[in-house]
Design a protein around this motif. Structure first.
Motif, PDB file in Angstrom:
ATOM      1  N   SER A  13      -8.318  22.622 -19.873  1.00  0.00           N
ATOM      2  CA  SER A  13      -8.084  22.664 -21.312  1.00  0.00           C
ATOM      3  C   SER A  13      -9.474  22.664 -21.967  1.00  0.00           C
ATOM      4  O   SER A  13     -10.456  23.065 -21.338  1.00  0.00           O
ATOM      5  CB  SER A  13      -7.227  21.468 -21.709  1.00  0.00           C
ATOM      6  OG  SER A  13      -6.899  21.542 -23.082  1.00  0.00           O
ATOM      7  N   SER A  15     -11.885  20.503 -22.714  1.00  0.00           N
ATOM      8  CA  SER A  15     -13.014  19.832 -22.050  1.00  0.00           C
ATOM      9  C   SER A  15     -13.398  20.526 -20.757  1.00  0.00           C
ATOM     10  O   SER A  15     -14.586  20.706 -20.468  1.00  0.00           O
ATOM     11  CB  SER A  15     -12.668  18.384 -21.706  1.00  0.00           C
ATOM     12  OG  SER A  15     -12.407  17.668 -22.851  1.00  0.00           O
ATOM     13  N   GLU A  34      -6.305  24.237 -12.659  1.00  0.00           N
ATOM     14  CA  GLU A  34      -5.454  23.911 -13.810  1.00  0.00           C
ATOM     15  C   GLU A  34      -3.995  24.017 -13.406  1.00  0.00           C
ATOM     16  O   GLU A  34      -3.576  25.056 -12.888  1.00  0.00           O
ATOM     17  CB  GLU A  34      -5.779  24.860 -14.973  1.00  0.00           C
ATOM     18  CG  GLU A  34      -4.788  24.831 -16.134  1.00  0.00           C
ATOM     19  CD  GLU A  34      -4.572  23.446 -16.751  1.00  0.00           C
ATOM     20  OE1 GLU A  34      -5.559  22.786 -17.094  1.00  0.00           O
ATOM     21  OE2 GLU A  34      -3.398  23.043 -16.868  1.00  0.00           O
ATOM     22  N   ARG A  35      -3.230  22.969 -13.679  1.00  0.00           N
ATOM     23  CA  ARG A  35      -1.840  22.988 -13.205  1.00  0.00           C
ATOM     24  C   ARG A  35      -0.947  23.914 -14.032  1.00  0.00           C
ATOM     25  O   ARG A  35       0.046  24.411 -13.548  1.00  0.00           O
ATOM     26  CB  ARG A  35      -1.262  21.575 -13.174  1.00  0.00           C
ATOM     27  CG  ARG A  35      -1.009  20.998 -14.517  1.00  0.00           C
ATOM     28  CD  ARG A  35      -0.392  19.616 -14.454  1.00  0.00           C
ATOM     29  NE  ARG A  35      -0.439  19.048 -15.787  1.00  0.00           N
ATOM     30  CZ  ARG A  35      -0.359  17.780 -16.073  1.00  0.00           C
ATOM     31  NH1 ARG A  35      -0.221  16.903 -15.109  1.00  0.00           N
ATOM     32  NH2 ARG A  35      -0.403  17.362 -17.308  1.00  0.00           N
ATOM     33  N   ARG A  41       1.774  25.562 -23.958  1.00  0.00           N
ATOM     34  CA  ARG A  41       0.658  24.687 -24.300  1.00  0.00           C
ATOM     35  C   ARG A  41       0.829  24.200 -25.728  1.00  0.00           C
ATOM     36  O   ARG A  41       1.381  24.876 -26.574  1.00  0.00           O
ATOM     37  CB  ARG A  41      -0.663  25.456 -24.194  1.00  0.00           C
ATOM     38  CG  ARG A  41      -0.893  26.034 -22.836  1.00  0.00           C
ATOM     39  CD  ARG A  41      -1.365  25.021 -21.853  1.00  0.00           C
ATOM     40  NE  ARG A  41      -2.770  25.173 -21.580  1.00  0.00           N
ATOM     41  CZ  ARG A  41      -3.496  24.252 -20.986  1.00  0.00           C
ATOM     42  NH1 ARG A  41      -2.966  23.121 -20.640  1.00  0.00           N
ATOM     43  NH2 ARG A  41      -4.761  24.452 -20.737  1.00  0.00           N
ATOM     44  N   ALA A  45      -5.105  20.683 -34.519  1.00  0.00           N
ATOM     45  CA  ALA A  45      -6.237  21.401 -35.100  1.00  0.00           C
ATOM     46  C   ALA A  45      -7.524  20.662 -34.785  1.00  0.00           C
ATOM     47  O   ALA A  45      -7.518  19.459 -34.566  1.00  0.00           O
ATOM     48  CB  ALA A  45      -6.055  21.507 -36.604  1.00  0.00           C
ATOM     49  N   VAL A 100      -3.554  19.326  -9.051  1.00  0.00           N
ATOM     50  CA  VAL A 100      -4.307  18.479  -8.127  1.00  0.00           C
ATOM     51  C   VAL A 100      -3.533  17.184  -7.909  1.00  0.00           C
ATOM     52  O   VAL A 100      -3.112  16.520  -8.865  1.00  0.00           O
ATOM     53  CB  VAL A 100      -5.718  18.203  -8.691  1.00  0.00           C
ATOM     54  CG1 VAL A 100      -6.427  17.125  -7.886  1.00  0.00           C
ATOM     55  CG2 VAL A 100      -6.521  19.489  -8.694  1.00  0.00           C
ATOM     56  N   ASP A 290     -10.712  13.710 -22.675  1.00  0.00           N
ATOM     57  CA  ASP A 290      -9.672  12.683 -22.763  1.00  0.00           C
ATOM     58  C   ASP A 290      -9.471  11.943 -21.439  1.00  0.00           C
ATOM     59  O   ASP A 290      -8.888  10.857 -21.436  1.00  0.00           O
ATOM     60  CB  ASP A 290      -8.344  13.307 -23.215  1.00  0.00           C
ATOM     61  CG  ASP A 290      -8.350  13.649 -24.700  1.00  0.00           C
ATOM     62  OD1 ASP A 290      -9.415  13.539 -25.339  1.00  0.00           O
ATOM     63  OD2 ASP A 290      -7.291  14.035 -25.221  1.00  0.00           O
ATOM     64  N   PHE A 303     -12.492  16.017 -29.912  1.00  0.00           N
ATOM     65  CA  PHE A 303     -13.055  17.283 -29.460  1.00  0.00           C
ATOM     66  C   PHE A 303     -14.584  17.244 -29.483  1.00  0.00           C
ATOM     67  O   PHE A 303     -15.242  17.658 -28.522  1.00  0.00           O
ATOM     68  CB  PHE A 303     -12.528  18.428 -30.327  1.00  0.00           C
ATOM     69  CG  PHE A 303     -13.146  19.749 -29.993  1.00  0.00           C
ATOM     70  CD1 PHE A 303     -12.871  20.367 -28.783  1.00  0.00           C
ATOM     71  CD2 PHE A 303     -14.022  20.366 -30.874  1.00  0.00           C
ATOM     72  CE1 PHE A 303     -13.458  21.580 -28.453  1.00  0.00           C
ATOM     73  CE2 PHE A 303     -14.607  21.579 -30.545  1.00  0.00           C
ATOM     74  CZ  PHE A 303     -14.331  22.191 -29.338  1.00  0.00           C
TER      75      PHE A 303
END
Ligand code: FAD
Length: 360
Positions: A13, A15, A34-35, A41, A45, A100, A290, A303
């Motif tokens: 995502s 990050s 990435e799963r 998704r 904002a 993962v 995160d 962000f």
């Protein structure tokens, strides 16, 4: 060209994508796991800083595949611009539909084991896998979980052209009464237009009165947030109650934007989690975004803090010898970022505690 070793990043995502680009820039070869496959998704904002993609990649504007205008942008616009930059970078491999299951390390490598049993190794392993991070369980086994902050945020986006109001907002608005806080933000239209009447209105409604629903749906279990409530998982009775409350609580055009989103069943409920980190690294593993720190969105800084993680990690790795210097680099990364990450989350906890307590 790629002399600085290899990195495996769990989570692609915002990050994970930003960290892949900053590590590639210093000469690492990066594999992103990435799963998801990008369908379904969600995102609210974000404030995109001026020249975001140029800043991360080091490329001149003319070579940026999908530039992004500075200011408040949808999650999708920022994600799309980062994805385009990743696709243009031959040193980065993005593998989607690859979940993962666990991560491990020894003295010379770190690796991820996927749900199909494949082992993907690198000199460095980065957890960019969000608030329920698998990598955090290995980095901080004594404190693996983010905890539920006691409220949900309902989010949606509506086209101004579908609402037909005569009063349009110029800026971000904070609205609501004691128990319901609404953050409203004008966003560029789908075509990038910022002309009034052709934009979109994003809204985020903080609600501490529906924790029973979060628990009965399994979105929150005990003290841990398991998942968001997707549009089809929100009961019709809840949609009807939200519509009635929106009419009473919020002025036009924000109430209209909410009602339009409800009518289209385009609302997502995100139970809010928080995590104050005690550590960001262990051996050859590091956390960013995160996975590293989960603040309430009320801070508005998740962000930008993730962007700083991506930049600080690459800066720390760049000045150490490739491969052998990874553990020293990660120690320096933690030194550069831990205090800021902790105070970001703590800065929002006062709001969270008092907001959640009102409904108790
Ligand atoms: C409702 C809401 C509103 C927000 N508003 C703002 C705001 O106004 N301003 C702001 O700055 N920030 C805001 N944020 C925070 C901001 O969105 C995040 O801080 C930022 O996007 C960084 O997220 P991330 O990439 O670290 O994690 P995530 O976006 O959670 O991404 C984690 C990724 O890892 C993948 N993943 C997870 N586990 C695995 C696994 N086992 N294997 C493989 N892949 C895995 C996931 O599929 C996902 O793609 C908000 C957040 C929320 C929830």
């Amino acid at each position: 060209m790629h002399s600085h070793g290899t990195a495996v990043i769990v989570g692609a995502s915002l990050s994970g994508l930003m960290t892949a680009l900053t590590l590639s820039r210093i000469g690492m070869r990066v594999t992103l796991l990435e799963r998801s496959d990008d369908t379904g998704r969600t995102g609210a904002a974000l404030h995109a800083p001026d020249g975001l993609i140029e800043r991360i990649t080091g490329l001149p504007s003319a070579q940026i595949p999908q530039p992004i205008a500075p200011g408040i942008q949808t999650w999708f616009a920022v994600h799309g611009a980062l994805r385009a930059a990743i696709e243009a970078d031959p040193a980065i491999e993005l593998r989607q539909n690859t979940a993962v299951r666990s991560v491990q390390q020894d003295g010379s490598q770190a690796w991820a084991v996927t749900s199909s049993g494949e082992r993907v190794s690198g000199d460095l392993l980065v957890g960019a896998d969000g608030h329920r991070s698998v990598v955090r369980r290995r980095v901080a086994p004594d404190k693996p979980d983010a905890t539920f902050a006691g409220y949900v945020i309902w989010i949606g986006i509506a086209d101004e052209s579908s609402i037909g109001s005569t009063r349009w907002p110029r800026d971000v608005a904070f609205l609501g009464d004691f128990d319901n806080t609404l953050l409203g933000y004008p966003l560029p239209g789908i075509d990038g237009s910022s002309a009034v009447g052709s934009r979109r209105l994003g809204w985020a409604w903080y609600d501490a009165s529906r924790n029973d629903l979060l628990r009965s749906s399994g979105a929150v279990e005990g003290n841990v947030v398991r998942h968001s409530l997707m549009p089809a998982g929100i009961p019709n009775t809840t949609y009807r109650e939200l519509a009635r409350q929106a009419r009473n609580l919020f002025p036009t055009p924000w109430s209209d934007a909410i009602l339009d989103s409800i009518e289209r069943r385009a609302v997502i409920g995100t139970p809010i989690a928080e995590y104050v980190p005690d550590q960001l690294v262990r051996g050859r593993m590091a956390l960013v975004g995160d996975a590293a720190h989960v603040p309430t969105p009320m801070t508005g800084s998740g962000f930008s803090e993730s962007l700083q993680d991506a930049e600080a990690l690459a800066a720390a790795v760049a000045v150490q010898p490739a491969r052998s210097g990874i553990e020293t680099a990660l120690h320096d990364y933690e030194g550069a970022r831990l205090r800021s990450a902790r105070s970001l989350v703590q800065s929002g906890q006062g709001f969270s505690r008092s907001f959640a307590a009102r409904a108790a």
